[in-house]
Structure formats: C-alpha cells, structure tokens
Design an enzyme around this catalytic site. Structure first.
Site, PDB file in Angstrom:
ATOM      1  N   CYS A   8      37.821  42.841  41.212  1.00 48.28           N
ATOM      2  CA  CYS A   8      39.295  42.804  41.078  1.00 48.28           C
ATOM      3  C   CYS A   8      39.859  43.848  40.160  1.00 48.28           C
ATOM      4  CB  CYS A   8      39.723  41.412  40.634  1.00 48.28           C
ATOM      5  SG  CYS A   8      39.370  40.166  41.872  1.00 48.28           S
ATOM      6  N   GLU A  18      39.607  44.483  36.893  1.00 54.44           N
ATOM      7  CA  GLU A  18      39.998  44.260  35.496  1.00 54.44           C
ATOM      8  C   GLU A  18      38.865  44.469  34.509  1.00 54.44           C
ATOM      9  OE1 GLU A  18      38.144  40.309  36.413  1.00 54.44           O
ATOM     10  OE2 GLU A  18      39.249  41.854  37.478  1.00 54.44           O
ATOM     11  N   ASN A  38      34.504  45.602  38.225  1.00 60.21           N
ATOM     12  CA  ASN A  38      34.182  44.432  39.054  1.00 60.21           C
ATOM     13  C   ASN A  38      35.136  44.386  40.252  1.00 60.21           C
ATOM     14  OD1 ASN A  38      36.531  43.689  37.610  1.00 60.21           O
ATOM     15  ND2 ASN A  38      35.994  41.545  37.800  1.00 60.21           N
TER      16      ASN A  38
END
Length: 859
Positions: free
Chosen positions: A318, A320, A316
């Site tokens: 970011c 994570e 995704n």
C-alpha cells in the site's frame, strides 16, 4: 485447506485463563461479527474455539511473554496490553491478531524482498525471491519488490545466447504465480511492484495495467527521482539507462544504478526521451485507472534511518512502508476516535498513554514474531533495525469532535500537531526502551548513532498558529537523550491502512482519511438474512442535536444527506455544521495532498492515503497533484478519479446515471449493481442441493447464493467423471454460473428465471415420468430444479420479511423497511462488488480497498 485456515485452526500455544476481573470489550453487532469472522480461532468443525475476550487475552499474553527476558511481570504487562486493546484505543495489524499464540506465529503484515538480475546463482535471484515471497504470502503477509535491477527486455543473455525477458515479463510471471497461491484458498495476495523512472523499460511498465484484468495481484508504482521532476519542470531531456550487463564487473553485481556508477561499471543509455512526455504518460495512466502511483525515492532516502545498510527502493503493497531487503514491519494504530476530551477537546494525556503502551507492544511484537523459518533473512533484518510502524485511525472522527474542517489550513495544522505529538511520544518511549534494553543493533553508522547523531527534530511545514491545549514537546531534551542512550527502533511511525481493525474499532474515518460518507446503506447478516440498514454518522447526529434541530428537521436532513453521502447541499443545516462535516468528495485534491504533506512531516516512514478527484477532473489536475506532493515532501502519492475504473469504486448515484445514459429506460427506475466483468468467488457460500431423475440418470443440482440471497453459481453432477454425460452436465453448470456472474443490469435471480424458461421443455431421445413429473431431458430436469429453487427462494424472502422484528425508527441505524423501496430513492453508490459478501460496497481508501458492508479488506 488454505494456510490461513490451517493457521486459524491450529492448536493455540499454552495460554493461562483470562483473569476474571478484566473487562469485556464493547462492540457493535457489526464489529463483533467482523472480528469473529476474521480473528477468532476456530475448531476443526469451523466453530469458534475462543471467545472475543479470550482472543484479545491470547494476543496480549503472547506478545507480553517476550518480556520474560527483561524480568518484567508478564501477567501485569499482559493486563496492560489487554486493557489497551479492549478499550479500543490501539489495535495492531491483522496478522498479529491471527498469529499470536499459534504455532505459525507470523505477526507482520508487510515485507520487501530484493530481486537481482540472476536466474539461479544468487539467494536474491528472480526465482529464489519468488519462492520466498510465496512462502510469506501463505502466512498472510504482503510483499513489495523493486524490479529496477533486472536488465531491459531484449538484452542479450550471453550464457544462453537468448534475450532477456525484462522487468515487466517477470512481473507477469510473479503475478501469475501469486494468483495460483490465492486460488489455493487464501485471500488474494497483496503485492507492490516498483520500477525506477530511468529504467529503459519504464514506458512498458507504466502501461502494463491499462487492461484492469491483467496483473491483478499487484499494485504498481514508478520510482521517481528529484532529477526527473526537475527535468519535467524544465521540459528537459531524460535518459533511460542501465549498467552495461556485458562489462566484466557487472557479473554478480546486485547494486543500484548509483552504486554501479560508483563501482566503475559503465552506464549505457538506451534511449533519450522528453521528461515531460514520460511524466504525462504516468499522469494519463493514473487518471485512467489509478495506476501507477508515484514513489519519491529521494524523499524517502533523505530520511532513511540506516543509509549505511541499504538505499530504500521499494515499499509494501500500500506504499506506506519503505523497507530494506528482507525487512518487515509490524504495524499498529492508535484509535483517536476513543481519545476525545470534554467540551470538544482532545484528551492529550490519553493519547500520550496510549502511544507509550502501543510502542512497547510493537517492540515486543518484533521478538514475539516467528517470521517464516524457511527465509531466515527475515528475522535477521527485523532484529537488526527493529522497525515499528505506529500510526493512527479515526483522525476524521476526532476532527468532527473538535469542530475542525478536514483539508482546511486549520485542519492541516491540527493533523500536524496530532502527528507531532504521536511521533514525539513514540520516540520518547523508544529511547526509554533503549535505556532499558539497548538500542537497535545497527545503530552505529545510522542517523541515530550517538557518536555521530545526524537526526534532527522534525518541523511543521507552516508555523503553528492555533492552540488545542496540547502539551509541549521537548525535542531538545529528546535529542540529548538520543546522544546518551540511542533509540530502540530505527523507525517508529507509519500511517497504514486500517481496513478491518478500523471497522472493529468503530471508526468513521479510516486511518488518516476523511469520512467517506455521512449516510449510506450498510448490509448486515442477521442470522443468515441480508438486512439493509440505513447508517447515519453518530457524530453528525450529535451535531444536529446540539444545534437544536427538531426531530422532523433532523429526519429531513438525513433523507437529503442519504442522496450522495454529503450534507453540503442541505440548506436546512447551519453553515457551522456544513463547514465541519465534510466527506471525502467535498475535499479538493489540493487539500487532500496538503493534509498528507502536513502529516508526512512527522511520520518518519510514510502513510497510506488516496487522493480522490471528482469525475470531471482531467489529467492536468492529476499532474498538478503529483507536482505539489513532490514539492511538499511527500514520499509517495496514490490518486483515484471517480468513475475512472471499469470496475467502478467510489461513485455517487448521479455519476452512475451520467455514465449510463440509457435511452430505452429511465435510469432513475434502475439500481445497476451487477456491473463487474465477472464477479469474484468468495471462499465460502451457502447453497441448496436438489436431486432429480432424468433420462440420463439421477442428477444432483447445487445452487449457491451470494450477498442478498442472490443465486451465484450452479453445479450439476451426473454419471461418472470422464463420461460424455458428465461433460455435458458440467458444461451446462458452467454456462449457467457464468451468466449469473457476468456484468448485467439484471439481478441474478431474474437471469436464472430466464435460464429456466430457456432450458424448460427441451426434449431428448426419450422422456422419464408422466404428467407434471415428466422430465423430457437433462436440460429439462435442470430447469425444473431451478424453478423449484426460485419458488422456494421467493417463499424464504417473504418469510424473512414477515419474521423481521418491528422496531421504532432509530436516528442512527434504521431498518430498510422504514425507507422507501430501493428503486424509488436516490442512494449513493458505495463501490465495487465485495468478493466476500457480494455487496456493492468496496471503496478505494488508504491506498487499499475495503468493504463498508461487511468489513472485508484487501490489506
């Protein structure tokens, strides 16, 4: 109207009244304002259509409602969820707050979509995926993509006798399209682009964001393999390869490079480079502006719970959340800042209970989510593996409370013990849910297949040596239950960015990050007035009181700490306090990486964290961090060197002065906050409209303001659209607006004053009026209006100061009037200008960007 606005104003689905005996949530004024602005639903006129408590009840009820299928008492479950939420012990991701109980009903924050080397035949083709991604972005979701399956730039396309655009070319197409979606009114879309390190176009990809004003709607990361890192260590050659696109077996092929080899498709080597030179290019770019990041593909796939379904290729926005094609994940975070025990201990029972209820909540979200109906693959993928992402926020708060230094060996062990306990309790609950409701449908062939269990209990990187009273975890007993019942969720834990929810929850430490600063200036909107408050960490204050420091010494400590946000240089503090109360800048890059690795050992997906470097760090320091992260088993890494971006993020006053070095003025007498290349426009702005008669007819002049009651833009309307007069009016307004928003050390109100002086008195072919009412031309009329606005603005500000309530100084939050003038104190610089409130308070943390002034978050 944007899709987000329509969603927030759409009719709420039937929700019973909130039970009268349920408690109200306790929030600070700042948190309540953020919550109302972000999550509370609104009526057609824009006013709140529900109270804060009603918002929490709406979310709790509609998530619990799916348990009707299991003959659960829905009201009882909703009360349980509501109590957990309003106690601030757990918050889901933002889309769950905004979407639960609405016709849209999209509750997930992150998605990964496949892109195959196809222009129109396949459902995963380039432009079909772009269409799917745009629909997801309209609902508030972020997207991740691997561009690795697109043929290299310049490759021959037989069907058109043309040349392939290549991954970076199509990345620019996607970026432009998402920019247009953002211009439609919703906040800027968050996206991640990934390219494998062995793709022939990798060098162009690494450098594609050298100019920060290009590809602005994407984060970028290089997909790194273990083979590449070993080649870097050995200073060996590295082949840049891609399947032979002209081989008959390639037509319609949509697999990875490894799958192409297995399918007998020849792999063509385009070029051979030195692995270390390619690694150095990545490092130099990361040192330059924080991008690209690194994603360790093999580390992620070693723990892929469903390898029989797909290899993991992208995350995704970011970084994570590793996901397969069309998968999404509903995220949530347990708030450790609300789980303190007495006498500087941890309330482990409260942690267990919170994790248990939160795990059930997130599993219910999978069924409550309506996804995007126009992309049915999303629902299918979500229910197939039933991924959830339970994480934490407030870790730094808990470490302050217990008395442990973030980043130290003891801090690394403490973080590992906390995450092991969270992971164990989440898995324990997921196994119980499998016993009650059945395991995830794709469990056969997965790591959790009861008939062939390949999952093994996680272990710490280093043997534990400390005891914080944590209850034992029974991994052997859990393994036995896995063999009997399976598990409900293929993935259970993720540490995600917590921007807005951490602000509402009152955490000092966002996610698993250290605290950014112990003291700083926070801007609060007080009935339309921008009030500057001096914020000091309440944990820090309590530590000073427990140390027996008298009020005068405490005040001196606050003033010294305010200089750079850290207390390490405050000699009056006991060493025990300085040892515990570290902030991000006090922690070495190696300590940041080791903290991440310690937690990663017990997070089955990944985590959002930014490894911060001081301004003097060199590329070799970044290289060392990347190598260490790979060796310690991290699944990805994001770095940021202080002051490395033109749009500065995390910077102290001292760093800013060193960069400026202006010989013509004393930097100590200036507060350079108007520094962006061009300040972005928020979704809404307050303004003032004036009318003035000019020789060219009546003119309407509108001046809109941004944070700090500063003029932000000017609109001038005269005559009919399409006329020369209208064109000239629009041109003047655009130029004035640009001058107000362009980079400058001069605040906008002073710029507008100079503009007024330049336009005033310009004569035209004829004048209108007499004496003081005389208007010589359209520019002269505009200047008169601007002068009137500036005078009224000065009066408003003076009146605001006069009306400000007189309060006794507070040790935690003090009115700015009690502090010296801004130009006379050395205040820490918070960061970039916020697109919502206009303050210089946007900080890079958790692989994301968030505003410490108003709670705005890009995630």
């Amino acid at each position: 109207m944007s899709t987000d606005s329509k969603n927030r104003r759409a009719a709420v689905l039937p929700t019973p009244p909130i039970p009268a005996d349920l408690p109200s949530i306790q929030l600070t004024d700042n948190a309540r304002q953020v919550l109302i602005r972000r999550y509370v639903r609104r009526a057609d006129d824009g006013s709140p259509a529900e109270t804060v408590d009603e918002m929490f009840w709406r979310v709790a009820y509609h998530v619990a409602k799916v348990e009707e299928s299991w003959n659960v008492d829905i009201n009882a479950r909703a009360r349980e969820f509501y109590t957990l939420l309003t106690a601030r012990r757990f918050f889901p991701n933002s889309p769950t707050f905004t979407g639960a109980g609405t016709p849209l009903g999209q509750l997930a924050a992150c998605f990964v979509l496949p892109i195959t080397d196809d222009m129109g035949r396949e459902s995963t083709g380039i432009f079909q995926t772009l269409r799917d991604a745009a629909l997801i972005q309209q609902t508030g979701g972020g997207n991740g993509f691997s561009f690795s399956r697109l043929r290299p730039q310049g490759s021959l396309v037989k069907s058109s006798a043309g040349q392939a655009t290549g991954p970076v070319g199509f990345l620019r197409v996607y970026d432009h399209a998402f920019g247009e979606v953002a211009q439609g009114g919703s906040r800027r879309g968050a996206n991640m682009a990934v390219l494998r390190v062995d793709h022939p176009d990798i060098e162009e990809f690494i450098s594609c964001k050298t100019n920060e004003n290009q590809i602005t709607n994407f984060n970028i990361s290089v997909g790194i393999t273990d083979a590449f890192m070993r080649a870097v260590e050995a200073d060996a050659d590295w082949d840049l390869r891609f399947p032979d696109v002209h081989h008959p077996a390639y037509r319609g092929f949509s697999g990875t490079l490894e799958e192409a080899e297995a399918a007998g498709i020849p792999i063509k080597t385009y070029r051979t480079v030195r692995a270390r030179e390619l690694f150095d290019l990545i490092v130099r770019q990361s040192h330059h502006n924080g991008e690209p990041g690194m994603l360790f593909l093999d580390a992620a796939n070693r723990y892929n719970p469903v390898p029989h379904l797909y290899p993991l290729e992208a995350t995704n926005p970011c970084g994570e959340q590793w996901l397969g094609p069309y998968e999404n994940c509903c995220l949530g975070s347990v708030n450790l800042a609300e789980l303190f025990g007495p006498d500087h201990s941890v309330d482990w029972e409260a942690v267990r209970h919170s994790v248990e209820i939160a795990t059930r909540f997130l599993d219910d979200v999978i069924d409550a989510n309506q996804y995007v109906p126009a992309v049915p693959q999303l629902s299918e993928a979500a229910h197939r593996a039933r991924r959830i992402g339970l994480g934490i926020m407030g870790l730094a708060d808990l470490m302050y409370h217990v008395g442990i230094r973030y980043g130290s060996p003891q801090g690394q062990e403490f973080a590992a013990q906390v995450m092991e306990f969270v992971r164990y309790q989440a898995m324990r609950t997921s196994v119980d849910l499998a016993r009650e409701r059945g395991p995830f449908p794709a469990i056969r062939g997965s790591l959790y297949d009861p008939a062939n269990l390949r999952w093994s209990p996680p272990a710490p990187l280093e043997a534990y040596t400390s005891d914080w009273g944590r209850p034992a975890v029974d991994w052997e007993g859990l393994e036995a239950d896995l063999r009997q019942y399976g598990i409900r969720n293929a993935a259970q834990t993720t540490i995600a960015p917590t921007g807005t929810i951490a602000t509402v929850a009152g955490c000092e430490g966002y996610g698993c990050e250290p605290v950014f600063a112990l003291a700083y200036i926070r801007h609060v909107n007080d009935n339309g007035r921008d009030l500057q408050l001096t914020y000091t960490s309440p944990h820090f204050q309590r530590a000073l009181e427990e140390a027996g420091l008298d009020p005068e010494t405490q005040q001196a400590v606050y003033e010294q700490t305010m200089r750079d946000g850290s207390c390490q240089a405050v000699e009056a503090l006991p060493e025990s306090i300085r040892q515990v109360f570290v902030v991000s800048a006090d922690i070495s890059a190696e300590e940041h990486v080791r903290m991440q690795a310690a937690m990663q050992a017990f997070v089955d997906n990944s985590l959002s964290k930014t490894i911060n470097f001081p301004a003097e760090a060199g590329p070799e320091d970044v290289a060392t961090a990347y190598l260490l992260a790979w060796k310690l088993g991290c699944k990805g890494l994001t770095v940021y060197v202080t002051g490395s971006r033109e749009k500065v993020v995390l910077e102290t006053h001292a760093t800013l002065q060193a960069k400026q070095k202006t010989p013509a003025a004393d930097a100590a007498d200036q507060l350079h906050i108007w520094h962006d290349a061009k300040k972005p426009r928020p979704r809404s702005l307050p303004g003032y409209t004036y009318t003035v008669e000019t020789p060219l007819g009546k003119a309407f002049v509108t001046i809109n303001e941004n944070g700090g009651s500063q003029p932000f833009e000017v609109f001038i309307n005269t005559a009919k659209a399409g006329s020369d007069t209208a064109a000239v009016s629009e041109a003047i307004g655009r130029l004035v607006s640009y001058v107000l928003r362009i980079a400058s050390p001069i605040e906008p109100s002073r710029r507008l004053s100079e503009i007024t002086r330049q336009l005033g008195g310009i004569g035209g072919g004829r004048s209108l009026g007499f004496g003081p009412n005389r208007v010589r031309s359209l520019p002269d009329g505009v200047a008169q209006v601007l002068e009137e606005y500036l005078q009224e603005r000065q009066e408003r500000l003076a009146q605001s100061d006069a009306d400000a309530p007189i309060q006794a100084p507070l040790p935690l939050i003090q009115a700015a009037a009690a502090t010296p003038p801004l130009a006379a104190v050395s205040l820490p610089r918070i960061g970039d200008l916020c697109p919502e409130c206009g303050q210089a308070a946007v900080v890079n943390e958790e692989g994301c960007r968030k505003c410490y002034a108003c709670g705005y978050s890009e995630c």
